[in-house]
Write a protein that holds these residues in place. Sequence first.
Motif, PDB file in Angstrom:
ATOM      1  N   LYS A 115      54.117  -4.846  63.118  1.00  0.00           N
ATOM      2  CA  LYS A 115      55.299  -4.309  61.878  1.00  0.00           C
ATOM      3  C   LYS A 115      54.409  -3.834  60.787  1.00  0.00           C
ATOM      4  O   LYS A 115      53.342  -4.428  60.126  1.00  0.00           O
ATOM      5  CB  LYS A 115      55.939  -5.546  61.247  1.00  0.00           C
ATOM      6  CG  LYS A 115      57.246  -5.764  62.010  1.00  0.00           C
ATOM      7  CD  LYS A 115      58.338  -6.593  61.301  1.00  0.00           C
ATOM      8  CE  LYS A 115      58.694  -7.977  62.279  1.00  0.00           C
ATOM      9  NZ  LYS A 115      59.292  -9.016  61.517  1.00  0.00           N
ATOM     10  N   GLU A 143      60.486  -6.924  56.742  1.00  0.00           N
ATOM     11  CA  GLU A 143      61.758  -6.735  56.680  1.00  0.00           C
ATOM     12  C   GLU A 143      62.601  -6.537  55.283  1.00  0.00           C
ATOM     13  O   GLU A 143      63.309  -5.765  55.038  1.00  0.00           O
ATOM     14  CB  GLU A 143      62.510  -7.931  57.157  1.00  0.00           C
ATOM     15  CG  GLU A 143      64.013  -7.843  57.493  1.00  0.00           C
ATOM     16  CD  GLU A 143      64.393  -7.009  58.499  1.00  0.00           C
ATOM     17  OE1 GLU A 143      65.762  -6.683  58.189  1.00  0.00           O
ATOM     18  OE2 GLU A 143      63.579  -6.367  59.241  1.00  0.00           O
ATOM     19  N   VAL A 169      61.909  -3.052  54.177  1.00  0.00           N
ATOM     20  CA  VAL A 169      62.803  -2.102  54.786  1.00  0.00           C
ATOM     21  C   VAL A 169      64.047  -2.105  54.058  1.00  0.00           C
ATOM     22  O   VAL A 169      64.676  -1.020  53.539  1.00  0.00           O
ATOM     23  CB  VAL A 169      62.975  -2.420  56.253  1.00  0.00           C
ATOM     24  CG1 VAL A 169      64.236  -1.506  56.681  1.00  0.00           C
ATOM     25  CG2 VAL A 169      61.898  -2.184  57.089  1.00  0.00           C
ATOM     26  N   LYS A 170      64.316  -3.306  53.565  1.00  0.00           N
ATOM     27  CA  LYS A 170      65.720  -3.216  52.765  1.00  0.00           C
ATOM     28  C   LYS A 170      65.676  -2.749  51.711  1.00  0.00           C
ATOM     29  O   LYS A 170      66.607  -1.990  51.178  1.00  0.00           O
ATOM     30  CB  LYS A 170      66.222  -4.864  52.722  1.00  0.00           C
ATOM     31  CG  LYS A 170      67.531  -4.923  52.100  1.00  0.00           C
ATOM     32  CD  LYS A 170      67.806  -6.373  51.812  1.00  0.00           C
ATOM     33  CE  LYS A 170      69.353  -6.493  51.213  1.00  0.00           C
ATOM     34  NZ  LYS A 170      69.649  -7.853  51.063  1.00  0.00           N
ATOM     35  N   LEU A 221      65.824   1.186  52.180  1.00  0.00           N
ATOM     36  CA  LEU A 221      67.154   1.638  52.287  1.00  0.00           C
ATOM     37  C   LEU A 221      68.005   1.643  51.258  1.00  0.00           C
ATOM     38  O   LEU A 221      68.741   2.474  51.033  1.00  0.00           O
ATOM     39  CB  LEU A 221      67.770   0.587  53.427  1.00  0.00           C
ATOM     40  CG  LEU A 221      67.028   0.982  54.830  1.00  0.00           C
ATOM     41  CD1 LEU A 221      67.824  -0.027  55.865  1.00  0.00           C
ATOM     42  CD2 LEU A 221      67.321   2.386  55.194  1.00  0.00           C
ATOM     43  N   GLY A 222      67.873   0.354  50.281  1.00  0.00           N
ATOM     44  CA  GLY A 222      68.810   0.056  49.239  1.00  0.00           C
ATOM     45  C   GLY A 222      68.358   1.251  48.125  1.00  0.00           C
ATOM     46  O   GLY A 222      69.376   1.931  47.500  1.00  0.00           O
ATOM     47  N   VAL A 236      67.344   4.234  48.644  1.00  0.00           N
ATOM     48  CA  VAL A 236      67.845   5.679  49.148  1.00  0.00           C
ATOM     49  C   VAL A 236      69.169   5.640  49.023  1.00  0.00           C
ATOM     50  O   VAL A 236      69.782   6.601  48.264  1.00  0.00           O
ATOM     51  CB  VAL A 236      67.409   5.907  50.516  1.00  0.00           C
ATOM     52  CG1 VAL A 236      68.178   7.357  50.826  1.00  0.00           C
ATOM     53  CG2 VAL A 236      65.722   6.095  50.600  1.00  0.00           C
ATOM     54  N   ALA A 237      69.922   4.642  49.417  1.00  0.00           N
ATOM     55  CA  ALA A 237      71.455   4.613  49.191  1.00  0.00           C
ATOM     56  C   ALA A 237      71.763   4.514  47.935  1.00  0.00           C
ATOM     57  O   ALA A 237      72.742   5.623  47.421  1.00  0.00           O
ATOM     58  CB  ALA A 237      71.846   3.299  49.810  1.00  0.00           C
ATOM     59  N   ALA A 292      71.102   8.081  46.581  1.00  0.00           N
ATOM     60  CA  ALA A 292      72.388   9.217  47.031  1.00  0.00           C
ATOM     61  C   ALA A 292      73.813   9.019  46.430  1.00  0.00           C
ATOM     62  O   ALA A 292      74.300   9.909  45.924  1.00  0.00           O
ATOM     63  CB  ALA A 292      72.426   9.028  48.727  1.00  0.00           C
TER      64      ALA A 292
END
Lengths: 285, 278
Positions: free
Chosen positions: A2, A6, A9-10, A13-14, A16-17, A20
């Motif tokens: 890895k 984990e 990653v979260k 993603l958070g 970027v979201a 956006a």
Amino acid sequence: MKLISEKGVKRILGTVAFSAISVLFLIALFILNEGLPFIFKYGVKEFLFSSDWQPQQNKFGIFPMITASLWVTFGAMLIGAPLGVAGAFFLSEYVPKTIMKIIKPTIELLAAIPSVVYGFIGVMVLAPIIRENFGGPGLSLMAASIILGIMILPTVISISIDSILAVPQSYREGSLALGATTWQTIYMVTVKASKSGIIASIILGLGRAIGETMAVIMVAGNSVNIPHSALDSVRTLTANIALEMSYATGLHRQALFATGVILFIVIIILNSFASVAIRKRTRKK
Amino acid sequence: MRISPRYTQAAAVAILGGATLLTLLILIFIIGFILEKGFPVLSLSFLTDNPEDMGRAGGIFPTIIGTLLLPLLAIIIATPLGIVTSVYLSEYTQETRMTKIIRFGTDCLAGIPSIIFGLFGYIFFVITLGMGWSILSGGLTLAVMVLPTIIRTSEEAIRAVPKSFREVSFSLGATSWQTVKRVVLPNALPGIVTGIMLSIGRSIGETAAVIFTAGSSLRLPSSVLDSTRTMAVHFYILAREGLSAENAYGTAATLIIAVLLVNLSAYWLMNRFIAKRS
């Protein structure tokens, strides 16, 4: 192995979201910020209810455009809603499923035809017909309504079919078992059970009609006046923005943003109605 | 007096069937009319030649390049953003008031007229950021225009993946990210791809948002900061300024064929994935 945990990653993603979504909200803020101050400075009442649109003399009353947009959208609904809903009922209740599964995507495909093409058909085919049979310039409120009515058909039909098919089959069977014909089943059972979805489809169609720009510019004639008959040339809110945007500066440009704000608000109101209607449907299921 | 149910049934079939037929005829007429008038104009040289005399003669080659570049740029920007956002919203957050507000917000933005995006793109990208009328301004404007749609359709596709799939993955000791990567995304792929294809179709046909951000230069672009003209804009200018009805029909036919191809492949892809899965 890895590379990133984990949690990492979260977090990525958070981020970027979040960015956006903030971009989208910033756009909304940007438009409001350019338009709202103008509306208040110029006067809400003056802006919305004065018929004087003379940008050179700093007169910005959008009442004629509001009336035109409402009439054009209303006309589109008169044509698109009955045709679309009738088509949806026929396709879902009378036509075999296999044929319906071919026709529905075909109709949805038509939503993808560029709006300029619809506008061009309006200019080349519809306007001459109106000019010869009813008089007037041809490029008119009536032409715009008909073209928009056709343009919203795929939206109305596709969403209506979805909501009609969502009515449990047992409702129909119950009605048919009591000896009702297909038509009686439709208007006593299916219409009632799928009402909110059908209303949502019409509202979303209205949203599309009121926001349409290029097709309307091509067929509506674009003169700034309050229409007295369906044969008058009109200019809608969207057309007003598109026609004057490229050369507008200063106050004039702010006025166009303010026109955009009004459209924005109308769309938000329509969407709220539609989502209330859709939520009602899902709750019932 | 009561009308016999047999007659109302027959009348209903006639009226509803008539409405359906009328709808289909109108729609077939529109496509047929454009293709019939456009086909005689179409030829290899029409597609590969440069326009002459403002588009009155010659081909439409630069506008095809413009039509390829703008949606491509928009999709490259909007797809990763859209998918990541929908994954985050549906897999990593609890259903709260906040996510509901976000969903309503994206719904509203998806319904906003493209001319408002055009207005925004013109003032923000073209003027404030000084990008001028360019492929970059146009692509960015289209990207923000289709982003809400991509978020929305991807989220729906992700939500349609059964909960039990995730539970199995978790029970095997997989982390959330492994579950998303190996289970959720592969199963949601057809829906996501369909949303993207529909967005491509929408950007190809878009005029209002493009004409004020990418401009309408007929020269072949040499960088992303050059202005370009898409087929939809070219068609609009030809038709509106009455330059050449013939070339307008030819451009419209090419445009319709392109849009239909994109949408048909979207349906084809979707059906293939569905068939594969079951």
